[in-house]
Write an enzyme that holds these catalytic residues in place. Structure first.
Site, PDB file in Angstrom:
ATOM      1  N   THR A   1      42.391  30.499  30.619  1.00 52.68           N
ATOM      2  CA  THR A   1      42.844  30.136  29.277  1.00 52.68           C
ATOM      3  C   THR A   1      44.157  29.365  29.324  1.00 52.68           C
ATOM      4  O   THR A   1      44.414  28.517  28.472  1.00 52.68           O
ATOM      5  CB  THR A   1      43.030  31.410  28.423  1.00 52.68           C
ATOM      6  OG1 THR A   1      41.766  32.030  28.310  1.00 52.68           O
ATOM      7  CG2 THR A   1      43.551  31.108  27.032  1.00 52.68           C
TER       8      THR A   1
ATOM      9  N   SER B   1      37.952  32.743  34.925  1.00 50.57           N
ATOM     10  CA  SER B   1      38.063  33.613  36.099  1.00 50.57           C
ATOM     11  C   SER B   1      36.921  34.616  36.209  1.00 50.57           C
ATOM     12  O   SER B   1      36.789  35.294  37.224  1.00 50.57           O
ATOM     13  CB  SER B   1      39.411  34.325  36.127  1.00 50.57           C
ATOM     14  OG  SER B   1      39.483  35.289  35.108  1.00 50.57           O
TER      15      SER B   1
ATOM     16  N   THR C   1      42.749  35.419  32.776  1.00 54.67           N
ATOM     17  CA  THR C   1      43.232  36.804  32.708  1.00 54.67           C
ATOM     18  C   THR C   1      42.147  37.832  33.020  1.00 54.67           C
ATOM     19  O   THR C   1      42.462  38.963  33.370  1.00 54.67           O
ATOM     20  CB  THR C   1      43.819  37.109  31.307  1.00 54.67           C
ATOM     21  OG1 THR C   1      42.806  36.895  30.332  1.00 54.67           O
ATOM     22  CG2 THR C   1      45.028  36.250  31.024  1.00 54.67           C
ATOM     23  N   ASP C   2      40.869  37.425  32.892  1.00 49.25           N
ATOM     24  CA  ASP C   2      39.802  38.430  33.016  1.00 49.25           C
ATOM     25  C   ASP C   2      39.762  39.106  34.377  1.00 49.25           C
ATOM     26  O   ASP C   2      39.496  40.308  34.466  1.00 49.25           O
ATOM     27  CB  ASP C   2      38.431  37.791  32.712  1.00 49.25           C
ATOM     28  CG  ASP C   2      38.238  37.552  31.217  1.00 49.25           C
ATOM     29  OD1 ASP C   2      39.056  38.066  30.423  1.00 49.25           O
ATOM     30  OD2 ASP C   2      37.274  36.862  30.852  1.00 49.25           O
TER      31      ASP C   2
HETATM   32  N1  GLU Z   1      37.480  34.320  30.598  1.00 50.76           N
HETATM   33  C1  GLU Z   1      38.431  33.339  30.945  1.00 50.76           C
HETATM   34  C2  GLU Z   1      39.164  33.668  32.225  1.00 50.76           C
HETATM   35  O1  GLU Z   1      39.379  34.788  32.590  1.00 50.76           O
HETATM   36  C3  GLU Z   1      39.421  33.116  29.866  1.00 50.76           C
HETATM   37  C4  GLU Z   1      40.245  34.359  29.570  1.00 50.76           C
HETATM   38  C5  GLU Z   1      41.688  34.185  29.868  1.00 50.76           C
HETATM   39  O2  GLU Z   1      42.104  33.465  30.771  1.00 50.76           O
HETATM   40  O3  GLU Z   1      42.438  34.829  29.147  1.00 50.76           O
HETATM   41  O4  GLU Z   1      39.538  32.733  32.881  1.00 50.76           O
END
Ligand code: GLU
Length: 327
Positions: free
Chosen positions: A15, A61, A94-95
């Site tokens: 993100t 991620s 973040t995932d």
């Molecule tokens: N699902 C994506 C990831 O983990 C976007 C979520 C995020 O980065 O907050 O890259």
């Protein structure tokens, strides 16, 4: 000659590099912006650091792979021995940030700062947290005192150690928590405060980065489950299994009976909890069957540690337990 720190940025997407195309749209695509955009933005704010970027991947991620992990590990290892680099930042979704952070924490030496950073709001959202988190990460990675604390995660003005970090909320800029320790420091674009001294200065890498990640499924406990829930997870290649158990790593008797059979057959069994916070303690069943208590690690991170241990030839329950007991 400038005394500004030389920071290598390894970009993977997420993100923090995501855009929606409109601040009013809910859907967005992660991994859309190149790292040069962040570097330019940081430089335009007058940041006192020399930033160079390298794109390792451009993914959400959830799609992280062992190949990307190995590329990150190689880039970090090279940077550790490159005198022209003082610190490393990894931009990450973040995932699965906590899993990547723990894996690198277990496999890299602690000679230079390694900082993972993400964002909960895409780069073109109103009130995006990406550039603030990025500037914070640069501040942390530029500080020689960040070395010796293992891999660190910087989110919402907090510095969390890889071992403690977990994503605890699906949305909101304060999505990350630390357990058992909360933050090990706080950071803003204009300040940095550590809580205590580095605990692992100059520590060598603890484990080799796996060339193959052994098959280790996670069994999620739920009411009224039977042993078929275990068996459908197993393959001929399964080397270990992590229980995301009730409470402090608990499961129905029928499940523990099946797990005892697997342990007897040489499959390493780690009991973690589906509950977000709290230690999983040793219980008599552990010594009886050779199970291991995950202690402070949640299921996803317990899986990473077990994979690393098995790939490093560590499979005796007491040795695995000792690794889980370590801070
Ligand atoms: N699902 C994506 C990831 O983990 C976007 C979520 C995020 O980065 O907050 O890259």
């Amino acid at each position: 000659m400038s005394s500004a720190a030389n920071i290598l940025i390894l970009a993977t997407g997420g993100t923090i590099a995501g855009t929606a195309g409109s601040a009013l749209k809910r859907d967005y695509r992660p991994g859309q912006i190149g790292i040069s955009t962040f570097i330019e933005q940081a430089e335009s704010l007058g940041l006192d650091a020399n930033l160079t970027g390298q794109e390792i991947a451009a993914i959400g991620s959830e799609d992280i792979t062992p190949e990307i992990w190995r590329s990150l590990y190689r880039a970090c290892s090279n940077a550790m021995v490159n005198e022209g680099i003082d610190g490393i930042i990894i931009t990450h979704g973040t995932d699965t940030a906590e899993e990547t952070a723990l894996l690198l924490d277990l496999t890299l030496p602690t000679t230079k700062p390694v900082v993972l950073v993400g964002a909960m709001r895409p780069a073109d959202a109103v009130g995006t947290d990406g550039i603030r988190n990025f500037l914070n990460a640069v501040r942390v990675a530029s500080d020689p005192d960040a070395a010796g604390r293992g891999v660190l995660l910087v989110m919402s003005d907090r510095i969390i150690s890889a071992r403690d970090a977990r994503k605890a909320k699906t949305s909101g800029v304060d999505a990350f928590k630390g357990f058992p320790r909360d933050a090990v420091g706080t950071v803003t674009p204009s300040s940095l405060d550590w809580f205590g001294e580095p605990w692992a200065k100059g520590r060598a890498a603890r484990y080799a980065m796996p060339t193959d990640f052994p098959h280790v499924p996670i069994l999620y406990a739920h009411a009224a489950m039977d042993r078929s829930a275990v068996d459908c997870l197993l393959t001929d290649q399964t080397r270990g299994l992590v229980l995301a158990g009730f409470g402090d790593g608990n499961a129905p008797e029928a499940i523990f009976d099946r797990l005892a059979e697997l342990a007897e057959a040489g499959i390493s069994i780690v009991r973690a909890s589906r509950v977000d916070e709290g230690l999983v303690d040793r219980i008599p069943l552990d010594s009886q069957h050779g199970f291991v208590a995950a202690r402070g690690l949640g299921p996803a991170k317990a899986r990473i540690l077990l994979q690393v241990l098995l790939a490093n030839g560590i499979s005796a329950p007491e040795e695995i337990q000792a690794a889980f007991d370590k801070r």
